[in-house]
Write a protein that holds these residues in place. Structure first.
Motif, PDB file in Angstrom:
ATOM      1  N   GLY A 232       0.799  -1.217   0.000  1.00 45.19           N
ATOM      2  CA  GLY A 232       0.000   0.000   0.000  1.00 45.19           C
ATOM      3  C   GLY A 232       0.827   1.259   0.000  1.00 45.19           C
ATOM      4  O   GLY A 232       0.383   2.298   0.507  1.00 45.19           O
ATOM      5  N   GLY A 233       2.016   1.175  -0.600  1.00 40.49           N
ATOM      6  CA  GLY A 233       2.892   2.345  -0.583  1.00 40.49           C
ATOM      7  C   GLY A 233       3.249   2.751   0.819  1.00 40.49           C
ATOM      8  O   GLY A 233       3.304   3.953   1.137  1.00 40.49           O
ATOM      9  N   GLY A 235       1.479   2.467   3.332  1.00 40.34           N
ATOM     10  CA  GLY A 235       0.330   3.091   3.974  1.00 40.34           C
ATOM     11  C   GLY A 235      -0.070   4.432   3.392  1.00 40.34           C
ATOM     12  O   GLY A 235      -1.206   4.874   3.558  1.00 40.34           O
ATOM     13  N   ILE A 236       0.844   5.100   2.695  1.00 41.94           N
ATOM     14  CA  ILE A 236       0.533   6.422   2.151  1.00 41.94           C
ATOM     15  C   ILE A 236      -0.423   6.313   0.958  1.00 41.94           C
ATOM     16  O   ILE A 236      -1.403   7.057   0.847  1.00 41.94           O
ATOM     17  CB  ILE A 236       1.837   7.138   1.747  1.00 41.94           C
ATOM     18  N   TRP A 237      -0.126   5.350   0.070  1.00 45.38           N
ATOM     19  CA  TRP A 237      -0.985   5.143  -1.095  1.00 45.38           C
ATOM     20  C   TRP A 237      -2.377   4.711  -0.661  1.00 45.38           C
ATOM     21  O   TRP A 237      -3.374   5.114  -1.249  1.00 45.38           O
ATOM     22  CB  TRP A 237      -0.339   4.089  -1.991  1.00 45.38           C
ATOM     23  N   THR A 238      -2.443   3.917   0.398  1.00 51.77           N
ATOM     24  CA  THR A 238      -3.745   3.461   0.893  1.00 51.77           C
ATOM     25  C   THR A 238      -4.602   4.629   1.361  1.00 51.77           C
ATOM     26  O   THR A 238      -5.795   4.716   1.051  1.00 51.77           O
ATOM     27  CB  THR A 238      -3.551   2.452   2.030  1.00 51.77           C
ATOM     28  N   LEU A 239      -4.023   5.533   2.140  1.00 56.11           N
ATOM     29  CA  LEU A 239      -4.776   6.698   2.627  1.00 56.11           C
ATOM     30  C   LEU A 239      -5.226   7.600   1.475  1.00 56.11           C
ATOM     31  O   LEU A 239      -6.358   8.113   1.476  1.00 56.11           O
ATOM     32  CB  LEU A 239      -3.917   7.490   3.612  1.00 56.11           C
ATOM     33  N   ILE A 240      -4.367   7.748   0.469  1.00 52.69           N
ATOM     34  CA  ILE A 240      -4.731   8.590  -0.676  1.00 52.69           C
ATOM     35  C   ILE A 240      -5.898   7.973  -1.455  1.00 52.69           C
ATOM     36  O   ILE A 240      -6.839   8.672  -1.858  1.00 52.69           O
ATOM     37  CB  ILE A 240      -3.504   8.800  -1.580  1.00 52.69           C
ATOM     38  N   ASP A 241      -5.862   6.639  -1.634  1.00 46.10           N
ATOM     39  CA  ASP A 241      -6.949   5.975  -2.364  1.00 46.10           C
ATOM     40  C   ASP A 241      -8.263   6.054  -1.601  1.00 46.10           C
ATOM     41  O   ASP A 241      -9.336   6.148  -2.214  1.00 46.10           O
ATOM     42  CB  ASP A 241      -6.586   4.516  -2.646  1.00 46.10           C
ATOM     43  N   VAL A 242      -8.203   5.995  -0.280  1.00 45.71           N
ATOM     44  CA  VAL A 242      -9.444   6.134   0.501  1.00 45.71           C
ATOM     45  C   VAL A 242     -10.079   7.496   0.233  1.00 45.71           C
ATOM     46  O   VAL A 242     -11.305   7.611   0.034  1.00 45.71           O
ATOM     47  CB  VAL A 242      -9.161   5.929   1.999  1.00 45.71           C
ATOM     48  N   LEU A 243      -9.281   8.520   0.192  1.00 48.19           N
ATOM     49  CA  LEU A 243      -9.804   9.857  -0.081  1.00 48.19           C
ATOM     50  C   LEU A 243     -10.302   9.996  -1.516  1.00 48.19           C
ATOM     51  O   LEU A 243     -11.392  10.548  -1.781  1.00 48.19           O
ATOM     52  CB  LEU A 243      -8.723  10.905   0.193  1.00 48.19           C
ATOM     53  N   LEU A 244      -9.537   9.463  -2.481  1.00 48.99           N
ATOM     54  CA  LEU A 244      -9.924   9.602  -3.890  1.00 48.99           C
ATOM     55  C   LEU A 244     -11.188   8.808  -4.211  1.00 48.99           C
ATOM     56  O   LEU A 244     -12.061   9.274  -4.956  1.00 48.99           O
ATOM     57  CB  LEU A 244      -8.772   9.146  -4.791  1.00 48.99           C
TER      58      LEU A 244
END
Length: 259
Positions: A232-233, A235-244
């Motif tokens: 998930g990068g 954890g950073i990519w995961t948080l960004i995808d949740v927002l997008l």
């Protein structure tokens, strides 16, 4: 000496038999020549084609014209009510002398006549062939969307900025009256769905987003593999995808809308 004489006599008899056989063959050939000539001629072959009578077309040009006319009239006569009000007839049942010099959106009266095989009456019950018809002055492509049907597109991107359009083939409903062509082209916004749910994508992004489950669900397998092997990068990519996904910026890979 006696043996030699017997051998000579046997050879003579064999020669005589050969000559007799040749004579018989020649006689048979002479007898069969007339038969072969008759068989090779065309006179003995019966002309079966002449015995079979050819089918003649009994349809006259007038009958063909009547058949075409009946076919064209039955196409619209099934849509026309019998002995109904002339003012309630659909456009396929009448022919009107329209004009485009009217004011847009204002009621206008045109002189109309019913088509063949169509029978209608006025409000007093009297049969009519020509009658005044009241309608709004507007072209068919100016009608509200509820009064026509257009083709759908499943190949354009619905999630894009700016929103994309596609060239749709539209046709007016049968009971709607308008000016101009009843079939027209119109540029519409891409608006179709492939069955993907926004709630499911958001739930996968929150719970299993670190493994790329949300991207795999939306058909974006490359991004899904990237999230899977990078955790998930971190954890950073995961948080960004949740927002997008939450705001609807990331949608299905086929370009459709969420359900």
């Amino acid at each position: 000496m006696a043996a030699n004489g017997d051998r000579l006599r046997a050879l003579k008899e064999l020669g005589n038999m050969r000559r007799a056989g040749l004579v018989v063959l020649l006689l048979l050939d002479l007898c069969l020549q007339p038969v072969r000539g008759y068989l090779s001629s065309e006179q003995h072959i019966p002309n079966y084609v002449q015995d079979v009578p050819q089918a003649r077309s009994t349809a006259t040009p007038a009958a063909a014209a009547v058949k075409v006319q009946m076919t064209s009239t039955t196409s619209y006569s099934s849509q026309c009510p019998s002995r109904g009000l002339c003012s309630k007839l659909p456009p396929a049942c009448m022919t009107c002398n329209t004009s485009t010099s009217c004011r847009y959106g204002q009621p206008v009266t045109f002189q109309c006549s019913v088509n063949q095989t169509v029978h209608c009456v006025d409000e007093s019950g009297q049969p009519q062939k020509t009658f005044p018809f009241l309608m709004n002055c507007q072209f068919c492509w100016q009608l509200p969307p509820s009064q026509y049907r257009c083709s759908k597109s499943t190949s354009c991107m619905t999630v894009s900025c700016p929103r994309k359009r596609y060239n749709a083939n539209c046709s007016v409903l049968d009971h709607v009256h308008c000016l101009g062509n009843r079939k027209f082209h119109k540029m519409l916004y891409c608006n179709w769905t492939g069955g993907y749910k926004w709630s499911t994508a958001l739930a996968l992004s929150i719970t299993l987003g670190g493994f790329g489950a949300d991207r795999f669900y939306l058909g974006q397998w490359r991004e899904g593999l990237g999230k899977l092997f990078s955790f998930g990068g971190l954890g950073i990519w995961t948080l960004i995808d949740v927002l997008l996904i939450g705001v609807g910026y990331v949608g299905p890979a086929d370009g459709s809308l969420y359900i």
